[in-house]
Design an enzyme around this catalytic site. Structure first.
Site, PDB file in Angstrom:
ATOM      1  N   HIS A  37       0.842  -1.206   0.000  1.00 11.48           N
ATOM      2  CA  HIS A  37       0.000   0.000   0.000  1.00 11.48           C
ATOM      3  C   HIS A  37       0.878   1.258   0.000  1.00 11.48           C
ATOM      4  O   HIS A  37       0.572   2.244  -0.665  1.00 11.48           O
ATOM      5  CB  HIS A  37      -0.890   0.038   1.242  1.00 11.48           C
ATOM      6  CG  HIS A  37      -1.910  -1.053   1.307  1.00 11.48           C
ATOM      7  ND1 HIS A  37      -1.852  -2.075   2.206  1.00 11.48           N
ATOM      8  CD2 HIS A  37      -3.024  -1.268   0.561  1.00 11.48           C
ATOM      9  CE1 HIS A  37      -2.891  -2.879   2.033  1.00 11.48           C
ATOM     10  NE2 HIS A  37      -3.622  -2.413   1.046  1.00 11.48           N
ATOM     11  N   GLN A  61     -17.888  -7.254  -1.351  1.00 10.43           N
ATOM     12  CA  GLN A  61     -16.941  -8.085  -2.090  1.00 10.43           C
ATOM     13  C   GLN A  61     -16.543  -9.350  -1.334  1.00 10.43           C
ATOM     14  O   GLN A  61     -15.660 -10.078  -1.766  1.00 10.43           O
ATOM     15  CB  GLN A  61     -15.714  -7.272  -2.504  1.00 10.43           C
ATOM     16  CG  GLN A  61     -14.811  -6.827  -1.377  1.00 10.43           C
ATOM     17  CD  GLN A  61     -13.757  -5.850  -1.879  1.00 10.43           C
ATOM     18  OE1 GLN A  61     -14.036  -4.679  -2.160  1.00 10.43           O
ATOM     19  NE2 GLN A  61     -12.529  -6.312  -2.018  1.00 10.43           N
ATOM     20  N   ASP A 152      -3.196  -7.992  -7.158  1.00 10.80           N
ATOM     21  CA  ASP A 152      -4.578  -8.327  -7.505  1.00 10.80           C
ATOM     22  C   ASP A 152      -4.755  -8.014  -8.990  1.00 10.80           C
ATOM     23  O   ASP A 152      -5.468  -7.077  -9.370  1.00 10.80           O
ATOM     24  CB  ASP A 152      -5.548  -7.507  -6.645  1.00 10.80           C
ATOM     25  CG  ASP A 152      -5.376  -7.825  -5.172  1.00 10.80           C
ATOM     26  OD1 ASP A 152      -5.545  -8.989  -4.796  1.00 10.80           O
ATOM     27  OD2 ASP A 152      -5.036  -6.909  -4.398  1.00 10.80           O
ATOM     28  N   GLN A 155      -8.235  -8.039 -10.444  1.00  8.42           N
ATOM     29  CA  GLN A 155      -8.961  -6.843  -9.963  1.00  8.42           C
ATOM     30  C   GLN A 155      -8.566  -5.620 -10.800  1.00  8.42           C
ATOM     31  O   GLN A 155      -9.425  -4.817 -11.199  1.00  8.42           O
ATOM     32  CB  GLN A 155      -8.642  -6.607  -8.488  1.00  8.42           C
ATOM     33  CG  GLN A 155      -9.079  -5.248  -7.970  1.00  8.42           C
ATOM     34  CD  GLN A 155      -8.909  -5.111  -6.471  1.00  8.42           C
ATOM     35  OE1 GLN A 155      -9.684  -5.653  -5.712  1.00  8.42           O
ATOM     36  NE2 GLN A 155      -7.892  -4.371  -6.033  1.00  8.42           N
ATOM     37  N   VAL A 178       4.661  -5.795  -4.487  1.00 13.15           N
ATOM     38  CA  VAL A 178       5.758  -5.659  -3.506  1.00 13.15           C
ATOM     39  C   VAL A 178       5.858  -6.995  -2.769  1.00 13.15           C
ATOM     40  O   VAL A 178       4.855  -7.535  -2.307  1.00 13.15           O
ATOM     41  CB  VAL A 178       5.492  -4.500  -2.530  1.00 13.15           C
ATOM     42  CG1 VAL A 178       6.598  -4.397  -1.491  1.00 13.15           C
ATOM     43  CG2 VAL A 178       5.366  -3.196  -3.298  1.00 13.15           C
ATOM     44  N   SER A 187       0.454  -9.017   1.522  1.00 12.78           N
ATOM     45  CA  SER A 187      -1.013  -9.056   1.555  1.00 12.78           C
ATOM     46  C   SER A 187      -1.480  -8.947   2.995  1.00 12.78           C
ATOM     47  O   SER A 187      -0.827  -9.483   3.909  1.00 12.78           O
ATOM     48  CB  SER A 187      -1.491 -10.385   0.966  1.00 12.78           C
ATOM     49  OG  SER A 187      -2.838 -10.613   1.312  1.00 12.78           O
TER      50      SER A 187
HETATM   51  O1  PAF Z   1      -7.760  -4.163  -3.192  1.00 17.93           O
HETATM   52  C1  PAF Z   1      -8.485  -3.772  -2.247  1.00 17.93           C
HETATM   53  O2  PAF Z   1      -8.017  -3.480  -1.152  1.00 17.93           O
HETATM   54  C2  PAF Z   1      -9.987  -3.669  -2.479  1.00 17.93           C
HETATM   55  O3  PAF Z   1     -10.444  -4.681  -3.305  1.00 17.93           O
HETATM   56  C3  PAF Z   1     -10.416  -2.281  -2.985  1.00 17.93           C
HETATM   57  C4  PAF Z   1      -9.838  -1.981  -4.349  1.00 17.93           C
HETATM   58  C5  PAF Z   1      -9.984  -1.204  -2.011  1.00 17.93           C
HETATM   59  C6  PAF Z   1     -11.941  -2.239  -3.107  1.00 17.93           C
HETATM   60  O4  PAF Z   1     -12.561  -2.491  -1.903  1.00 17.93           O
END
Ligand code: PAF
Length: 284
Positions: A37, A61, A152, A155, A178, A187
């Site tokens: 992050h 989700q 991801d 995603q 990373v 993760s």
């Molecule tokens: O990757 C994530 O942390 C989540 O899937 C996201 C993109 C913030 C959506 O909730």
């Protein structure tokens, strides 16, 4: 760093940035932040003059048997981390601010096919939940650019497809995964691993790299490469979900002329479902 909880407050704050001529980058997260992050936040600070982040654990989700309730929530530590990494504005909405009519909204975004294969097949509805909340967050923040990690990868493609198909006025930037020194992709769910499982976890990445190297060395027998890799992680103590070579652009099965590939993998290890991927190019 300013922390806001309400949609209108965020809209006003970002509008004020725009009036000052700032370029705004957005990093959506579910919190429990790690170095992956932080790499997104730092890059956001390089591509824009203002960085907005969000922390919202999105129930939409998560499947009914998944870890929504137990998902690690570390808001105080996350706030401090984001401030140090150069975030100017943090959006931390309560559930009812995002879903005022309940956490099963009647309006949802579905990315057909791309959102239904691989992780989408194992986690039905997962990518509808991701696409819906990311669309919603992009509508609230209205950034110039939004950043997502390649860990991801599916995603990232789902979000790119949604943004293109819905003509959303935002640039999507994907950043390299990373990794820990032993190769394990960072993760939030790595925290579920016991000490013994943590030793085993990097074997998923190693198996994906094995497939990548096989392709680079000229092997084209995808199914046996995949089977060997799945056996490898099974012998290491994981329960493979899928291990597949796909086309990088759309995650379909590659044809003989496709050169831009992605080796995609997911496996259960104890309580954790690990996912990872690497890019690959077959020998020509
Ligand atoms: O990757 C994530 O942390 C989540 O899937 C996201 C993109 C913030 C959506 O909730």
């Amino acid at each position: 760093m300013q922390t806001l909880e309400r949609v209108q407050e965020v809209r006003d704050a970002v509008a004020a940035m725009r009036r000052r001529g700032e370029r705004v980058a957005f990093v959506p997260t579910m919190g429990n932040l790690h170095a992956g992050h932080l790499a997104l936040v730092r890059r956001a600070g390089e591509v824009a003059s203002r960085v907005v982040a969000s922390i919202f654990v999105n129930p939409l989700q998560f499947g009914p048997a998944e870890d929504f309730a137990g998902y690690p929530r570390t808001p105080d530590r996350d706030r401090a981390t984001l401030a140090t990494a150069g975030t100017q504005l943090l959006f931390m909405p309560p559930l009812e601010e995002i879903y005022p009519r309940g956490a099963q909204p009647l309006t949802r975004v579905q990315v057909v096919r791309l959102g239904e294969i691989l992780c989408g097949a194992s986690r039905p509805g997962h990518f509808d939940g991701v696409a819906t909340v990311v669309n919603l967050l992009l509508n609230i923040v209205q950034p110039d650019v939004a950043l997502f990690g390649e860990k991801d990868y599916q995603q990232l493609l789902v979000i790119r497809r949604m943004v293109a198909d819905l003509h959303l006025p935002v640039e999507i930037l994907g950043l390299a995964t990373v990794r820990e020194p032993d190769g394990l992709a960072m993760s939030s769910r790595n925290g579920y691993l016991s000490a013994a499982e943590r030793q085993v976890a990097p074997r998923l990445y190693a198996a994906l790299c094995g497939v990548r190297d096989g392709l680079a060395a000229g092997r084209r027998d995808l199914e046996s490469l995949e089977r060997e890799a799945a056996r490898e992680i099974e012998q290491a103590g994981m329960r493979p979900d899928y291990l597949q070579v796909r086309r990088a652009a759309d995650l379909e099965r590659p044809g003989p002329d496709d050169v831009d590939l992605r080796v995609m993998g997911a496996a259960w290890l104890g309580r954790a479902r690990l996912i990872d991927n690497v890019s690959a190019r077959p020998a020509r």
